[in-house]
Motif scaffolding. Structure first.
Motif, PDB file in Angstrom:
ATOM      1  N   UNK A  51       0.820  -1.214   0.000  1.00  0.00           N
ATOM      2  CA  UNK A  51       0.000   0.000   0.000  1.00  0.00           C
ATOM      3  C   UNK A  51       0.853   1.263   0.000  1.00  0.00           C
ATOM      4  N   UNK A  52       2.090   1.132   0.461  1.00  0.00           N
ATOM      5  CA  UNK A  52       2.994   2.273   0.582  1.00  0.00           C
ATOM      6  C   UNK A  52       4.366   1.861   0.074  1.00  0.00           C
ATOM      7  N   UNK A  53       4.858   2.509  -0.984  1.00  0.00           N
ATOM      8  CA  UNK A  53       6.112   2.094  -1.614  1.00  0.00           C
ATOM      9  C   UNK A  53       6.982   3.298  -1.938  1.00  0.00           C
ATOM     10  N   UNK A  54       8.271   3.188  -1.620  1.00  0.00           N
ATOM     11  CA  UNK A  54       9.251   4.185  -2.015  1.00  0.00           C
ATOM     12  C   UNK A  54      10.275   3.554  -2.936  1.00  0.00           C
ATOM     13  N   UNK A  55      10.634   4.255  -4.004  1.00  0.00           N
ATOM     14  CA  UNK A  55      11.610   3.746  -4.977  1.00  0.00           C
ATOM     15  C   UNK A  55      12.697   4.788  -5.165  1.00  0.00           C
ATOM     16  N   UNK A  56      13.955   4.354  -5.103  1.00  0.00           N
ATOM     17  CA  UNK A  56      15.087   5.259  -5.267  1.00  0.00           C
ATOM     18  C   UNK A  56      16.079   4.664  -6.255  1.00  0.00           C
ATOM     19  N   UNK A  57      16.574   5.515  -7.168  1.00  0.00           N
ATOM     20  CA  UNK A  57      17.559   5.046  -8.134  1.00  0.00           C
ATOM     21  C   UNK A  57      17.294   5.652  -9.496  1.00  0.00           C
ATOM     22  N   UNK A  58      17.694   4.933 -10.524  1.00  0.00           N
ATOM     23  CA  UNK A  58      17.497   5.397 -11.894  1.00  0.00           C
ATOM     24  C   UNK A  58      16.062   5.109 -12.319  1.00  0.00           C
ATOM     25  N   UNK A  59      15.197   6.102 -12.149  1.00  0.00           N
ATOM     26  CA  UNK A  59      13.757   5.919 -12.367  1.00  0.00           C
ATOM     27  C   UNK A  59      13.389   5.747 -13.834  1.00  0.00           C
ATOM     28  N   UNK A  60      14.332   6.037 -14.740  1.00  0.00           N
ATOM     29  CA  UNK A  60      14.032   5.880 -16.168  1.00  0.00           C
ATOM     30  C   UNK A  60      13.693   4.426 -16.494  1.00  0.00           C
ATOM     31  N   UNK A  61      14.142   3.504 -15.653  1.00  0.00           N
ATOM     32  CA  UNK A  61      13.865   2.087 -15.878  1.00  0.00           C
ATOM     33  C   UNK A  61      12.383   1.766 -15.696  1.00  0.00           C
ATOM     34  N   UNK A  62      11.662   2.614 -14.961  1.00  0.00           N
ATOM     35  CA  UNK A  62      10.241   2.361 -14.739  1.00  0.00           C
ATOM     36  C   UNK A  62       9.407   2.554 -15.995  1.00  0.00           C
ATOM     37  N   UNK A  63       9.937   3.283 -16.961  1.00  0.00           N
ATOM     38  CA  UNK A  63       9.198   3.513 -18.205  1.00  0.00           C
ATOM     39  C   UNK A  63       9.184   2.279 -19.093  1.00  0.00           C
ATOM     40  N   UNK A  64      10.045   1.318 -18.775  1.00  0.00           N
ATOM     41  CA  UNK A  64      10.171   0.124 -19.604  1.00  0.00           C
ATOM     42  C   UNK A  64       9.415  -1.073 -19.034  1.00  0.00           C
ATOM     43  N   UNK A  65       8.657  -0.872 -17.975  1.00  0.00           N
ATOM     44  CA  UNK A  65       7.962  -1.988 -17.347  1.00  0.00           C
ATOM     45  C   UNK A  65       6.550  -1.595 -16.927  1.00  0.00           C
ATOM     46  N   UNK A  66       5.676  -2.577 -16.838  1.00  0.00           N
ATOM     47  CA  UNK A  66       4.302  -2.344 -16.387  1.00  0.00           C
ATOM     48  C   UNK A  66       4.060  -2.952 -15.007  1.00  0.00           C
ATOM     49  N   UNK A  67       5.134  -3.333 -14.328  1.00  0.00           N
ATOM     50  CA  UNK A  67       4.966  -4.051 -13.057  1.00  0.00           C
ATOM     51  C   UNK A  67       4.316  -3.188 -11.981  1.00  0.00           C
ATOM     52  N   UNK A  68       4.557  -1.870 -11.986  1.00  0.00           N
ATOM     53  CA  UNK A  68       3.937  -1.008 -10.981  1.00  0.00           C
ATOM     54  C   UNK A  68       2.414  -1.016 -11.100  1.00  0.00           C
ATOM     55  N   UNK A  69       1.929  -1.072 -12.322  1.00  0.00           N
ATOM     56  CA  UNK A  69       0.489  -1.017 -12.563  1.00  0.00           C
ATOM     57  C   UNK A  69      -0.235  -2.220 -11.973  1.00  0.00           C
ATOM     58  N   UNK A  70       0.497  -3.278 -11.688  1.00  0.00           N
ATOM     59  CA  UNK A  70      -0.122  -4.494 -11.158  1.00  0.00           C
ATOM     60  C   UNK A  70      -0.327  -4.433  -9.646  1.00  0.00           C
ATOM     61  N   UNK A  71       0.196  -3.376  -9.005  1.00  0.00           N
ATOM     62  CA  UNK A  71       0.015  -3.213  -7.563  1.00  0.00           C
ATOM     63  C   UNK A  71      -1.334  -2.527  -7.318  1.00  0.00           C
ATOM     64  N   UNK A  72      -2.394  -3.307  -7.369  1.00  0.00           N
ATOM     65  CA  UNK A  72      -3.749  -2.761  -7.317  1.00  0.00           C
ATOM     66  C   UNK A  72      -4.086  -2.079  -5.996  1.00  0.00           C
ATOM     67  N   UNK A  73      -3.401  -2.462  -4.914  1.00  0.00           N
ATOM     68  CA  UNK A  73      -3.710  -1.903  -3.603  1.00  0.00           C
ATOM     69  C   UNK A  73      -2.834  -0.708  -3.236  1.00  0.00           C
ATOM     70  N   UNK A  74      -1.859  -0.397  -4.069  1.00  0.00           N
ATOM     71  CA  UNK A  74      -0.914   0.665  -3.741  1.00  0.00           C
ATOM     72  C   UNK A  74      -1.604   2.023  -3.728  1.00  0.00           C
ATOM     73  N   UNK A  75      -1.443   2.739  -2.605  1.00  0.00           N
ATOM     74  CA  UNK A  75      -2.056   4.053  -2.443  1.00  0.00           C
ATOM     75  C   UNK A  75      -1.030   5.182  -2.396  1.00  0.00           C
ATOM     76  N   UNK A  76       0.149   4.893  -1.809  1.00  0.00           N
ATOM     77  CA  UNK A  76       1.172   5.923  -1.660  1.00  0.00           C
ATOM     78  C   UNK A  76       2.459   5.487  -2.355  1.00  0.00           C
ATOM     79  N   UNK A  77       3.004   6.395  -3.181  1.00  0.00           N
ATOM     80  CA  UNK A  77       4.223   6.098  -3.932  1.00  0.00           C
ATOM     81  C   UNK A  77       5.165   7.292  -3.872  1.00  0.00           C
ATOM     82  N   UNK A  78       6.424   7.022  -3.511  1.00  0.00           N
ATOM     83  CA  UNK A  78       7.459   8.056  -3.495  1.00  0.00           C
ATOM     84  C   UNK A  78       8.575   7.653  -4.447  1.00  0.00           C
ATOM     85  N   UNK A  79       8.910   8.551  -5.370  1.00  0.00           N
ATOM     86  CA  UNK A  79       9.952   8.295  -6.363  1.00  0.00           C
ATOM     87  C   UNK A  79      11.085   9.291  -6.178  1.00  0.00           C
ATOM     88  N   UNK A  80      12.291   8.783  -5.920  1.00  0.00           N
ATOM     89  CA  UNK A  80      13.483   9.624  -5.741  1.00  0.00           C
ATOM     90  C   UNK A  80      14.495   9.251  -6.812  1.00  0.00           C
TER      91      UNK A  80
END
Length: 251
Positions: A51-80
């Motif tokens: 429900x609460x996730x923080x991600x740190x690093x090279x965020x450009x890699x997130x554009x190449x995957x759909x795995x985040x979209x599968x977290x149906x219960x996720x409400x809070x997201x922090x990207x650094x």
């Protein structure tokens, strides 16, 4: 560890891929700092109830995957954004993942040190469930941001902390139809704010280390809101408004 619900660390952790879906992460609801390198379908399959996730690093890699979209219960997201040892100020994030790659039920999003161009705010505006957006440590860069209609239908809180923004304009009549709280910190170059648009729904304005122009706009809004308050001799319902100005900014 099977019952672990909240896992908070000071440094970004790396989780290794492994075959099969174990049950070790099924109860996990908070993962405060995950390395961007570990944002894989395998890892998130093992932690489906986050429900609460923080991600740190090279965020450009997130554009190449759909795995985040599968977290149906996720409400809070922090990207650094962090590409140490390279300086992020010279190699800012070029774009955000497309809207369909974000979790559908996301209500709170924090961006930090991403150095994005303001035009990419349009991507966030398409996240229909967002209620809180926090932009910290040069999340966006550039002198001008023009907010347009059609986005942020549920946004209630907007926090901008540390930016080089100078002109914030609104080409539409209602770019933030439900915005209740605006917080501006360390916006020391900001000269123009579309308060005439924001004041329609705004209930709280919190400013610290801003220009005199912003303080002037804020006090003018406060005075206008006071005039909208009901008279003690009438039954008209007025709109409450709270202005918070940090010591040293003056009125």
């Amino acid at each position: 560890m099977m019952q672990l619900r909240h896992f908070k660390t000071k440094a970004a952790i790396v989780l290794l891929n492994r075959e099969g879906r174990g049950k070790g992460g099924e109860n996990l609801q908070t993962l405060s700092r995950l390395s961007a390198d570990s944002c894989t379908e395998d890892v998130f399959n093992r932690d489906p109830n986050l429900k609460n996730l923080g991600i740190r690093g090279n965020l450009s890699k997130l554009s190449d995957t759909t795995c985040l979209a599968k977290l149906d219960l996720l409400q809070k997201l922090k990207l650094v954004y962090d590409i140490f040892p390279d300086p992020i100020s010279q190699n800012g994030l070029r774009a955000l993942p497309s809207p369909e790659k974000f979790p559908a039920n996301l209500t709170t999003l924090t961006l930090s040190s991403t150095y994005l161009e303001w035009k990419h705010m349009a991507t966030l505006g398409q996240l229909r469930s967002l209620e809180v957006v926090k932009l910290k440590e040069y999340a966006f860069m550039g002198k001008h941001w023009d907010a347009v209609d059609g986005g942020f239908p549920c946004l209630e809180v907007l926090h901008i902390a540390r930016t080089d923004l100078v002109f914030w304009t609104a080409s539409g009549s209602d770019p933030f139809p439900r915005l209740k709280c605006l917080q501006l910190n360390n916006c020391e170059k900001l000269e123009d704010v579309p308060l005439s648009v924001l004041e329609k729904s705004l209930e709280v304005l919190n400013i610290e280390r801003v220009t005199r122009s912003v303080v002037k706009f804020a006090t003018e809004m406060e005075e206008k809101k006071k005039q909208e308050m009901p008279s003690p001799h009438t039954n008209k319902r007025g709109t409450g408004f709270k202005l918070i100005i940090a010591p040293g900014d003056g009125r």
